[in-house]
Design an enzyme around this catalytic site. Structure first.
Site, PDB file in Angstrom:
ATOM      1  N   LYS A   1       0.860  -1.179   0.000  1.00  0.00           N
ATOM      2  CA  LYS A   1       0.000   0.000   0.000  1.00  0.00           C
ATOM      3  C   LYS A   1       0.901   1.234   0.000  1.00  0.00           C
ATOM      4  O   LYS A   1       1.922   1.268   0.703  1.00  0.00           O
ATOM      5  CB  LYS A   1      -0.907  -0.012   1.239  1.00  0.00           C
ATOM      6  CG  LYS A   1      -1.937   1.116   1.259  1.00  0.00           C
ATOM      7  CD  LYS A   1      -2.920   0.977   2.429  1.00  0.00           C
ATOM      8  CE  LYS A   1      -3.961   2.103   2.414  1.00  0.00           C
ATOM      9  NZ  LYS A   1      -4.915   2.002   3.537  1.00  0.00           N
TER      10      LYS A   1
ATOM     11  N   SER B   1     -10.431   0.014   6.775  1.00  0.00           N
ATOM     12  CA  SER B   1      -9.743   0.125   5.481  1.00  0.00           C
ATOM     13  C   SER B   1      -9.051  -1.137   4.981  1.00  0.00           C
ATOM     14  O   SER B   1      -8.631  -1.182   3.830  1.00  0.00           O
ATOM     15  CB  SER B   1      -8.724   1.263   5.528  1.00  0.00           C
ATOM     16  OG  SER B   1      -9.386   2.494   5.452  1.00  0.00           O
TER      17      SER B   1
ATOM     18  N   SER C   1      -9.908   2.246   2.554  1.00  0.00           N
ATOM     19  CA  SER C   1      -8.944   2.949   1.720  1.00  0.00           C
ATOM     20  C   SER C   1      -7.946   2.016   1.025  1.00  0.00           C
ATOM     21  O   SER C   1      -7.306   2.428   0.058  1.00  0.00           O
ATOM     22  CB  SER C   1      -8.170   3.941   2.577  1.00  0.00           C
ATOM     23  OG  SER C   1      -7.391   3.270   3.544  1.00  0.00           O
TER      24      SER C   1
END
Lengths: 483, 477, 95
Positions: A75, A174, A150
Site C-alpha cells: 500500500k 480500510s 482505503s
C-alpha cells in the site's frame, strides 16, 4: 503460478520448479495487462527483478524465509526508501521517502519481492478508493463498482492476482471493507501488534497495518513477518509473536460465537442477513455455539470516530506545509500564502473536509463537546466489547451493509459514505483485532464475514477463519477474466 | 495613584541530555545547520517520537529539588500552530497533566526571605531557528535545535518587582546548574525567560491585564525589560489607555518592548493528547532511584555549612551557589586541616576575585584545591603570615609549584627566632628615640610605626605576634 | 448545528488550508451534516466516564539517552522544495 497459495509458492521456489525471477515476471506481466484496474500507483519493475535475483541466490544458498522470493505489492502509505510514497495524494506526488517503514524493512529482510506501490484513498481517508489523486480503482468483479477503501488497490491486487499478497492499513475498516468487497481475506491486527513507524499517519490511535491475502493460511504467513515489537514506535507492544500457522488446524468444538443484536437488527439488508446466517451455520456444523450479545453503545461509534479520527488527522497532516518535502505552491508571497496554497493545492476534497472537521472539533469552545465526549464514548464502546468478550470467544457480524456500490454513487454525500463504515469502525476505537473473510455473493458481488476477537488473539482468529475456508470455497473464487 | 506590580516568569531550561527528547539526534550546540536534525526532528511523514528517559529523569530531579509534587501520571499533548521553525505544525508539550506539579523556591531580597510558588514544570520539545540573513529576501530554517528537551518552569504571579524577578531567575539558574540538569548557558539559549507583567492600583485584589515579554536572555535585560514594561503600562493607564493582553518583544538596543503582532493572530492552539505517545508513569521505584542519587540540595547544604563550619550567612550562600564551588571548599578544608573560616575567606575572597578577573569558572581554576590547601596549612602553622600568603598566592596562580616550594625558593619562611627579631628591634629603637619618647608619653598610635619599621627591615617575614610582644616589652623599657 | 461559510473560512485559516471560494458553501453544508451526526453523542450521559485516548492501557516506554542518528542532511535536503547552504528556505518571517 499466480493461483498458488503462499505455501505452494514457497515450496515451488525451494524445489526450483520456478525461480523468483520467473514468478516476479508473471506478476509484472499481469500488472501491465490489467492496468485499467488502476490498482498500482507505482510499478517498481527494476527493483522487483533485482530483489528476485537476490532471492534466487538466497534460495540457492538455502537461506530462506517463508516469504523469500514471493512478490508482494505494498500500500502506498508505507514509506519505501528512494521510491515514490504518495499516500494517494498530490501532496506527496514528488515524495521519494528517505527511509523504509519498519514493515517494509521486515519484508526486505524476509526476501519478499516488492512489485510496486498500491493505489489508495488519499491519506487513507475514504471507503471507496475514489478520493485518490491517482483516480478510482476498479473492482475486478465488476469494473463499474468500487473496490472499497482505503486499501482498495491492495484488495484489487490480490483479487485480480496481480500480486501474491498485499499489505493494507485499517483505521476504520480500510483493510476489512475492501477485502469484503473484493472477496479476499483481510486482517486488522490488535492496535500495537504491527509497527506504525514509516506508515504515514491518518489517525495515530486507530491506524494499524495488516495482511490482505487469498486465505487465512496466507494471512498467517504474512502477519508472521509484519508483527512484532518496534522500539521506534512508542505504541508498539512488546509481546512475543506466536506462530500463527501452527494453530490453524485446531478444531473449533466448543467455540463460543457472539452475535451482537445491534449488528443483526432489522436495518441489516435481508440478503446480507441470509448469507451471514449461512456462514454462521457452517460454524455451528464445525462445533461452535452461537449466542446473542448486546453492545448498546455501538450506534455511537460513527459520530465518535468521525470526531477522533479527523481531530488526530488535522494535527498529523500539519507537517505537509511545503517547507521540507512534498508539494509547494509556485511563488508564495508570504508564509501564510505558502501554507494555505501549498496545502490547498496538495490536498483533495475529502482530506480537506476531515482537516476542517478535526480543526473545528479541537478548537476553543468545542473541545469538550466534541473531542472529550467522543473519547468518553470510545471508552463505553471499548467496554461493550470487553464485556461481550467475557461471555464469548469471538464476535461475528457483517463487514459492510451492502456489497460494492457503483463508482460515483456516494461521492456527493459524505455522511452516507461514513455510514457505510458502521460495522468496522467500533473495532478500531476499541483497538481489537478483526478479520474479514469471503462469505458468499450478492448479485455476483462478494460479501464478507467479520470475525472480531480479544486483544492479541490473531492466531485464534486465523484458526477460526481457516477452518471455515476448509469447508467452503468462497475464498477460491476468481473474478471473470482474472483466472 | 500608587501602583503595584505583579510578575510571573516562565523559564525554559534546555535539559542537558546527549540526545533529543523524542529522537536519537545529538543536542550539541553549534553544529552546521540541519546536520543534527534527523527524520523525527524534521517531522517527515510516518516517523514517530520515542521519549528520552534522561529528560524525564532530569525533570523529576528538578521537581524534587523544589519539593514539588511529581505526577505519577503525566501526558504529552500537541500544541498546534504553524510556524516554519516548528516542523510538524505542532509542538509536543504538556498541558493538563505536567510532570512536575506545585513547588516553591525561596529567594532573598534586601535581607528578607520570600517564598515564590512554582505552579508547574513541564517537558516539551524546543523549536528550530529562523535565520534572517538575506537569502534573496527569504528566511533560512535550521532545525538542529528542534527537539531539544525543554523543561518549562512556570512561577506563580508572586513577584512584585523587577529585582525580585531577577533574583528568582538567578536562583533558578543557580539551581538547575547545581543539579546538573541544564548547562545554564544563556548566550546559547539554554536558559530563557518569558515574563508576564501587569500592574494594578495598590490594594486592588484582581490582577491587571498582563503583557507577556518573550525571550529575554540575560539577567540584565530581564530587569530592564520588566522595569520598562511597568513604566509603559502605568503611563498608558494614567493617560486613560488600557493594557491589552499581548506578546511583546524586548529590544535591548532601544531599551523598549514592542508588540509582536505576528504571533498574536488566531491563537487557538487546539491542545489534545498526543496519540503517538502513551502516558508517562512515574512509579515509586523510579523516584526512589533518583532520590538516592540526588545531590545535597543548596538549601540543606547552606544550613550544614553554617552549623558544621560556623560560616556566616553570606559565605555559606556563596559557597553553596554551585556544586563545584562547595565541593572545592570542602576539599580544601579537608586537605589543609585549617579552620573552615580561613578556607572560606580565601575562596570567596582572593580566589574568587582572581577567577572573576580572568573570567574563569572554579572548575578551570589554575590553583587546585590541593595547592590552595598547601598554602592555608602554612598560614595555620605560622610558617608564613597572612601578608606573605598573598604573595605566595600570586605565585601559585602564575606557576605550578606548590606553596612549600614557593616559600622555600623565595625564602619567605616567617622568622620566629626571637633573638633575630630582638636584634632588629633594638636597632630600630636606638635609631628612633623621638618616636620612643612619644610612645612613652602616651601616643599609642606610634606603635604601628615601629611594627612597620620592623617588618620593613625583615622583609615581612617576621612573625607578627612575636614582633608585637617583643616591641611592647622593649618600648615600655 | 449548522456552520456558515464564515465559520468555514475561519477554520480553514486556523488549519492554513486554502479552499476555493466556490467550494466554501458545499464545505459548510457537508460539515453541518457531519455535525448533525455528532449531536447523537450528546444524548448519552457520560459524566462518570473517563475519556479514552488510547486502546491500550499502557505506559510510555522510555528510550536510553544515546545518540543513534547520524548526519543525513544531504539526503533530506534532496527532497526539499527550496534550500540553500544547508537551510530550508521560506518566505521572509516577520516577527
Amino acid at each position: 503460478m499466480h493461483n498458488k497459495s503462499l505455501k505452494e509458492l514457497s515450496i515451488g521456489l525451494q524445489n526450483k520448479e520456478f525461480s523468483s525471477v520467473e514468478l516476479t515476471q508473471v506478476f509484472l506481466n499481469r500488472i501491465k495487462q490489467h492496468q485499467d484496474l488502476n490498482a498500482f500507483i507505482t510499478i517498481t519493475e527494476e527493483i522487483a527483478l533485482q530483489s528476485a535475483k537476490e532471492a534466487d541466490i538466497r534460495i540457492a544458498n538455502k537461506k530462506t524465509d517463508s516469504l523469500t522470493g514471493i512478490p508482494v505489492a505494498q500500500k502506498d502509505i508505507f514509506c519505501t526508501l528512494d521510491v515514490k510514497t504518495s499516500c494517494g495524494s498530490m501532496m506527496l506526488d514528488n515524495f521519494n521517502a528517505p527511509y523504509n517503514a519498519t514493515v517494509i524493512e521486515k519484508f526486505n529482510q524476509a526476501g519478499a519481492v516488492m512489485l510496486g506501490k498500491l493505489n489508495m484513498d488519499e491519506f487513507a481517508m475514504g471507503s471507496s478508493n475514489e478520493t485518490s489523486y491517482y483516480g478510482a480503482v476498479k473492482n475486478p468483479w465488476n469494473t463499474h463498482k468500487v473496490p472499497g477503501g482505503s486499501s482498495g488497490g491492495s484488495a484489487v491486487a490480490v483479487a485480480a492476482k496481480l500480486a501474491a499478497f498485499a499489505t493494507g492499513t485499517d483505521t476504520g475498516g480500510s483493510i476489512r471493507q475492501p477485502a469484503a468487497l473484493c472477496g479476499i481475506t483481510g486482517l486488522k491486527p490488535t492496535y500495537g501488534r504491527v509497527s506504525r513507524f514509516g506508515m504515514i499517519a491518518y489517525a495515530s490511535s486507530l491506524d494499524q497495518g495488516g495482511p490482505m491475502t487469498h486465505s487465512a493460511e496466507d494471512a498467517a504467513i504474512v502477519l508472521q513477518t509484519m508483527a512484532g515489537f518496534d522500539p521506534k514506535d512508542s505504541t508498539s507492544v512488546d509481546l512475543p509473536v506466536p506462530d500463527y500457522s501452527a494453530t490453524l488446524n485446531q478444531p473449533l468444538t466448543g467455540l463460543k460465537i457472539g452475535l451482537p443484536k445491534e449488528f443483526f437488527s432489522d436495518d441489516l439488508n435481508a440478503e446480507m442477513a441470509t448469507k451471514l446466517s449461512a456462514a454462521i451455520d457452517e460454524y455451528r456444523k464445525l462445533g461452535a455455539e452461537i449466542k446473542e450479545v448486546s453492545m448498546p453503545n455501538l450506534k455511537l461509534a460513527i459520530p465518535a470516530y468521525y470526531v477522533i479520527a479527523p481531530a488526530e488527522c488535522s494535527a498529523n497532516l500539519s507537517r505537509f506545509d511545503g517547507v521540507r518535502f512534498g508539494h509547494r505552491c509556485e511563488n508564495p508571497v508570504d508564509l501564510t500564502d505558502l501554507y494555505t496554497r501549498s496545502r490547498g493545492e496538495g490536498f483533495g476534497k475529502e482530506v480537506k473536509r476531515r482537516i476542517l472537521m478535526g480543526t473545528y472539533a479541537l478548537s476553543t469552545g468545542y473541545y469538550d463537546a466534541y473531542y472529550v465526549k467522543a473519547q468518553k464514548i470510545r471508552r463505553l464502546i471499548s467496554d461493550d466489547f470487553k464485556n461481550a468478550l467475557t461471555e464469548v470467544d469471538v464476535i461475528m457480524g457483517p463487514v459492510t451493509p451492502t456489497p460494492a456500490f457503483d463508482i460515483g454513487e456516494k461521492m456527493s454525500d459524505p455522511v452516507e459514505m461514513y455510514l457505510s463504515d458502521i460495522y468496522t469502525i467500533a473495532i478500531n476505537l476499541a483497538g481489537l483485532p478483526a478479520l474479514s473473510i469471503p462469505a458468499g455473493f450478492i448479485n455476483e458481488m462478494p460479501i464478507g464475514l467479520q470475525i472480531i476477537g480479544n486483544y492479541f488473539t490473531e492466531a485464534h482468529l486465523l484458526n477460526i477463519a481457516h477452518q471455515y475456508q476448509q469447508v467452503t470455497n468462497w475464498h477460491q473464487q476468481t473474478p471473470k477474466g482474472f483466472a | 495613584m500608587e501602583w503595584e506590580t505583579v510578575i510571573g516568569l516562565e523559564i525554559h531550561t534546555q535539559l542537558a541530555t546527549q540526545s533529543k527528547i523524542f529522537s536519537g539526534a545529538s543536542t550539541a550546540y553549534g553544529a552546521e545547520p540541519n546536520t543534527q536534525a534527523c527524520a523525527v526532528d524534521l517531522g517527515l511523514p510516518g516517523v514517530l517520537p520515542v521519549l528520552n528517559e534522561d529528560a524525564v529523569r532530569k525533570a523529576v530531579i528538578f521537581g524534587m529539588a523544589i519539593e514539588a509534587h511529581i505526577a505519577p501520571y503525566s501526558i504529552f499533548a500537541r500544541k498546534n500552530y504553524f510556524y516554519p521553525d516548528l516542523p510538524k505544525g505542532y509542538q509536543i508539550s504538556q498541558m493538563d497533566h505536567p510532570i512536575v506539579g506545585k513547588g516553591h523556591l525561596d529567594i532573598e531580597v534586601d535581607g528578607v526571605t520570600k517564598r515564590i510558588g512554582i505552579t508547574r514544570a513541564h517537558l516539551e520539545e524546543d523549536a528550530g531557528k529562523s535565520l534572517h540573513e538575506n537569502f534573496h529576501g527569504l528566511t533560512g530554517i535550521d532545525l538542529n535545535r528542534a527537539g531539544t528537551p525543554l523543561l518549562e518552569i512556570v512561577s506563580e504571579p508572586e513577584m512584585s518587582s523587577a529585582k525580585e524577578a531577577v533574583t528568582y531567575m538567578r536562583k533558578l539558574h543557580e539551581l538547575v546548574r547545581y543539579l546538573g540538569i541544564c548547562d545554564g548557558n544563556m548566550q546559547e539559549g539554554s536558559f530563557r525567560c518569558d515574563a508576564n507583567v501587569s500592574v494594578r492600583p495598590k490594594g486592588q485584589v484582581e490582577f491587571g491585564t498582563r503583557a507577556e515579554i518573550k525571550n529575554i536572555n540575560s539577567f540584565k535585560f530581564v530587569e530592564k525589560a520588566i522595569n520598562h514594561e511597568i513604566e509603559r503600562q502605568i503611563e498608558l493607564i494614567e493617560n486613560g489607555g488600557k493594557v491589552v493582553q499581548e506578546t511583546r518583544l524586548y529590544d535591548s538596543v532601544k531599551d523598549e518592548t514592542r508588540s509582536m503582532r505576528s504571533k498574536e493572530e488566531a491563537n487557538d492552539y487546539r491542545y489534545f493528547p498526543d496519540p503517538d505517545l502513551l502516558p508517562v508513569i512515574i512509579d515509586e521505584d523510579f523516584k526512589a532511584q533518583i532520590k538516592a542519587n540526588l545531590p545535597e540540595l543548596p538549601h540543606a547544604k547552606k544550613l550544614r555549612f553554617k552549623t558544621d563550619y560556623q560560616l556566616d550567612d553570606e559565605s555559606a550562600s556563596i559557597l553553596t551557589s554551585s556544586r563545584t564551588l562547595s565541593d572545592y571548599f570542602e576539599a580544601v578544608v579537608n586537605a589543609s586541616g585549617s579552620e573552615a573560616k580561613l578556607c572560606a575567606n580565601w575562596i570567596t575572597g582572593d580566589l574568587s576575585a582572581a577567577l572573576n578577573k580572568a573570567d574563569l569558572e572554579i572548575t578551570d581554576s589554575p590553583i587546585s584545591y590541593e595547592r590552595l590547601a598547601g598554602l592555608l596549612t602554612r598560614i595555620t602553622d605560622n610558617t608564613i603570615s597572612g601578608k606573605i600568603a598573598k604573595q605566595v598566592f600570586e605565585e601559585l596562580w602564575q606557576s605550578s609549584a606548590s606553596a612549600d616550594e614557593i616559600i622555600a625558593e623565595k625564602g619567605l619562611k616567617q622568622i620566629t627566632d626571637t633573638g633575630a627579631i630582638e636584634t632588629i628591634i633594638n636597632k630600630i629603637i636606638a635609631d628612633n628615640q623621638d618616636q620612643v619618647e612619644q610612645y612613652r608619653s602616651g601616643k599609642d598610635k606610634v606603635f604601628a610605626f615601629f611594627v612597620g619599621q620592623v617588618m620593613k627591615e625583615m622583609k615581612g617575614k617576621a612573625n607578627p605576634a612575636e614582633v608585637n610582644k617583643i616591641l611592647k616589652e622593649k618600648l615600655q623599657g | 448545528m449548522s456552520l456558515t461559510t464564515n465559520d468555514v473560512n475561519k477554520i480553514a485559516h486556523l488549519a492554513r488550508l486554502g479552499i476555493d471560494a466556490q467550494d466554501t458553501e458545499s464545505y459548510a453544508k457537508d460539515l453541518s451534516g457531519i455535525l448533525d451526526l455528532m449531536t447523537q453523542m450528546s444524548e448519552l450521559n457520560t459524566d462518570a466516564v473517563e475519556p479514552m485516548a488510547h486502546p491500550m492501557d499502557q505506559a510510555q516506554r522510555l528510550r536510553a539517552d544515546n545518540i543513534t542518528e547520524i548526519n543525513n542532511r544531504d539526503k533530506f535536503m534532496s527532497i526539499a522544495p527550496q534550500t540553500e547552504d544547508g537551510l530550508f528556505l521560506v518566505p521572509k518571517v516577520i516577527e
